[in-house]
Design an enzyme around this catalytic site. Structure first.
Site, mmCIF file in Angstrom:
data_model
loop_
_atom_site.group_PDB
_atom_site.id
_atom_site.type_symbol
_atom_site.label_atom_id
_atom_site.label_comp_id
_atom_site.label_asym_id
_atom_site.label_seq_id
_atom_site.Cartn_x
_atom_site.Cartn_y
_atom_site.Cartn_z
ATOM 1 N N THR A 13 0.575 -1.119 0.138
ATOM 2 C CA THR A 13 0.114 0.146 -0.135
ATOM 3 C C THR A 13 0.986 1.195 -0.047
ATOM 4 O O THR A 13 0.427 2.102 -0.743
ATOM 5 C CB THR A 13 -0.962 0.119 1.147
ATOM 6 O OG1 THR A 13 -1.824 -1.142 1.292
ATOM 7 C CG2 THR A 13 -1.824 1.224 1.166
ATOM 8 N N LYS A 104 6.925 1.755 11.983
ATOM 9 C CA LYS A 104 6.644 2.116 13.471
ATOM 10 C C LYS A 104 7.169 0.903 14.351
ATOM 11 O O LYS A 104 7.603 1.161 15.208
ATOM 12 C CB LYS A 104 5.326 2.748 13.693
ATOM 13 C CG LYS A 104 4.380 1.451 13.615
ATOM 14 C CD LYS A 104 2.881 2.140 13.748
ATOM 15 C CE LYS A 104 2.123 0.702 13.234
ATOM 16 N NZ LYS A 104 2.192 0.713 11.797
ATOM 17 N N GLU A 128 9.580 10.195 9.312
ATOM 18 C CA GLU A 128 8.161 10.902 9.396
ATOM 19 C C GLU A 128 7.040 9.959 9.253
ATOM 20 O O GLU A 128 6.060 10.049 9.914
ATOM 21 C CB GLU A 128 8.168 12.210 8.413
ATOM 22 C CG GLU A 128 6.845 12.800 8.674
ATOM 23 C CD GLU A 128 6.855 13.747 9.804
ATOM 24 O OE1 GLU A 128 6.131 13.444 10.634
ATOM 25 O OE2 GLU A 128 7.713 14.415 10.192
ATOM 26 N N VAL A 131 4.591 7.668 12.072
ATOM 27 C CA VAL A 131 3.704 8.039 13.136
ATOM 28 C C VAL A 131 2.568 9.079 12.473
ATOM 29 O O VAL A 131 3.273 9.820 11.745
ATOM 30 C CB VAL A 131 4.355 8.768 14.374
ATOM 31 C CG1 VAL A 131 3.202 9.249 15.221
ATOM 32 C CG2 VAL A 131 5.187 8.003 15.110
ATOM 33 N N GLY A 133 0.873 8.606 9.844
ATOM 34 C CA GLY A 133 0.598 8.727 8.358
ATOM 35 C C GLY A 133 1.174 10.210 7.735
ATOM 36 O O GLY A 133 2.257 10.451 8.021
ATOM 37 N N GLU A 189 -8.158 -4.740 9.943
ATOM 38 C CA GLU A 189 -7.474 -6.241 9.501
ATOM 39 C C GLU A 189 -8.431 -7.156 9.750
ATOM 40 O O GLU A 189 -9.057 -7.029 10.752
ATOM 41 C CB GLU A 189 -6.188 -6.314 10.135
ATOM 42 C CG GLU A 189 -4.984 -5.227 9.708
ATOM 43 C CD GLU A 189 -4.925 -5.141 8.027
ATOM 44 O OE1 GLU A 189 -5.090 -6.027 7.406
ATOM 45 O OE2 GLU A 189 -4.336 -4.218 7.629
ATOM 46 N N ASP A 200 -0.866 -0.725 18.223
ATOM 47 C CA ASP A 200 -0.365 0.192 17.194
ATOM 48 C C ASP A 200 -0.158 1.669 17.680
ATOM 49 O O ASP A 200 0.944 2.215 17.435
ATOM 50 C CB ASP A 200 -1.365 0.212 16.206
ATOM 51 C CG ASP A 200 -1.058 1.271 15.109
ATOM 52 O OD1 ASP A 200 -0.235 0.749 14.138
ATOM 53 O OD2 ASP A 200 -1.470 2.223 14.966
ATOM 54 N N LYS A 204 3.594 3.978 18.326
ATOM 55 C CA LYS A 204 3.521 5.241 17.857
ATOM 56 C C LYS A 204 4.016 6.224 18.938
ATOM 57 O O LYS A 204 4.654 7.160 18.702
ATOM 58 C CB LYS A 204 2.261 5.742 16.984
ATOM 59 C CG LYS A 204 2.105 5.003 15.683
ATOM 60 C CD LYS A 204 0.724 5.053 15.192
ATOM 61 C CE LYS A 204 0.489 4.189 14.016
ATOM 62 N NZ LYS A 204 -1.043 4.730 13.600
#
Length: 427
Positions: A13, A104, A128, A131, A133, A189, A200, A204
């Site tokens: 992606t 991450k 960058e 974290v 997007g 998911e 997740d 971050k």
């Protein structure tokens, strides 16, 4: 005009988004960097898999074709996971290549090691996209807010959980129903545990905390709790309290150390983060000089994350042109203690089912008072079968006090169940 050649590790992606942005914005990027940025080779798992993007680059399933290519200037890692990504990045740095990564998981566990190796090699390591997007929060903390002592970082940094909680709030639906919808829409998911269990966001937050407080924080240092216990009833009671429920990543520099935690929290609707809905992310930062700031945007997706990756590529390209390395490497010069969860200081929401009999509420008040816990508000609803549901909202207390009180409450025969306990933030 110089040519900068890229080796791309991964074509999922994010990798596809990087290629799309470099292609569609090629003229602007060339003019801004006085360079032509070209993807030379791309590492993929299976050469036969159909691709949604194409270009004048070579596909390979051999990492050495990229890592040992002397003409490649920048390695862009968008594979994800710990290994083999860590090995590939270390090899790239040892080979004298600059690195851009969106990983991450890797940085939350091995960021210090990678930054040290980059410094020793005299090469850039930018991250960058690791974290939030497309939100430029890493650059903001390292550069734009570098004059400040940061006291607080609070973020909504997982779009899946924010979508679920927003839908539950706006539509009054239950968690399981909205989770299935999120999976159907591609926001969650098939195995959603990393998102809904808070892992997740915790990864971050470890990265953000290390930068904000200049003290090393890893994923293992973060207190984590997920959203699976949140019900439509909790959402409704929060609304009655003029609040909402969000999965928050919270990092605070307290007098006795760093408080680093990820968990559902009841947030007043007046708080700037309360209006952040759907899959959007936002990070609220307080600095001693700048005061309150907030960064908002899309926290995931092919193009938003690809935007952050390409921005890093552009900065590295400028550094190559000026024969410099301007990446700010590890700044963890502090060694701050981590606050134990017993010492977290918040108000609490406690929802319980009790027997609907005289003196039950008075007895509960006494049991809590013995732990020095008092109430800011009480909501009681009569239920069937001579039962009642009680919601107690405490004044701010230490978590150890709450645990002490709950031991006595659980032993009280008139308490049938303690349905949920949720922290407040911004009280």
């Amino acid at each position: 005009m110089q040519e900068i050649q890229i080796g791309l590790l991964g074509l999922g992606t994010v990798g596809s988004g990087v290629i799309q942005i470099l292609t569609q914005n090629d003229d602007d990027i060339s003019n801004r960097t006085d360079s032509h940025i070209k993807i030379k080779k791309v590492l993929v798992r299976n050469l036969q898999t159909p691709r949604s993007v194409s270009g004048n680059f070579v596909l390979t399933d051999k990492p050495e074709d990229i890592l040992q290519d002397p003409d490649i200037d920048i390695i862009v890692e968008v594979m994800g996971g710990i290994e083999p990504a860590r090995t590939y990045i270390l090899e790239a740095l040892h080979q004298g290549k600059n690195v851009v990564t969106a990983n991450k998981d890797l940085l939350a566990l091995h960021g210090h090691e990678l930054l040290d190796v980059a410094k020793e090699a005299g090469k850039d390591l930018y991250f960058e996209a690791s974290v939030a997007g497309g939100i430029p929060i890493i650059a903001a903390l390292k550069q734009s807010l570098a004059a400040n002592r940061i006291s607080t970082v609070i973020g909504i940094i997982n779009g899946t959980t924010n979508y679920i909680l927003t839908s539950m709030t706006e539509q009054g639906r239950d968690y399981e129903e909205v989770l299935k919808e999120a999976q159907t829409l591609g926001y969650a998911e098939a195995d959603p545990s990393s998102d809904v269990d808070g892992l997740d966001a915790a990864r971050k937050l470890a990265i953000l905390s290390s930068i904000a407080f200049n003290s090393r924080v890893t994923i293992n240092d973060v207190y984590v709790d997920g959203i699976s216990r949140i019900t439509a009833d909790d959402i409704a009671y929060a609304s009655e309290l003029n609040s909402c429920i969000k999965l928050l990543a919270i990092a605070k520099h307290q007098p006795d150390g760093l408080e680093i935690r990820v968990h559902p929290a009841i947030l007043p609707k007046s708080h700037p983060l309360a209006s952040v809905g759907g899959v959007f992310n936002a990070i609220y930062v307080i600095g001693d000089a700048v005061g309150e700031t907030m960064f908002f945007g899309r926290g995931a997706g092919s193009l938003p994350t690809g935007s952050a990756v390409v921005s890093d590529i552009i900065q590295v390209t400028r550094n190559i042109e000026t024969h410099s390395t301007s990446a700010i490497n590890c700044t963890c010069y502090n060694d701050l203690q981590l606050t134990k969860s017993d010492d977290f200081h918040t108000a609490f929401y406690i929802r319980m089912r009790v027997k609907d009999e005289p003196r039950v509420l008075a007895t509960l008040a006494l049991l809590f008072a013995e732990a020095n816990v008092s109430f800011a508000s009480i909501i009681q609803r009569q239920k069937a079968n001579e039962e009642a549901e009680i919601v107690l909202v405490t004044h701010p207390i230490y978590e150890a006090q709450l645990r002490e009180a709950l031991k006595s409450v659980k032993a009280y025969s008139k308490v049938l169940t303690i349905n949920n306990v949720i922290r407040f933030e911004g009280k």
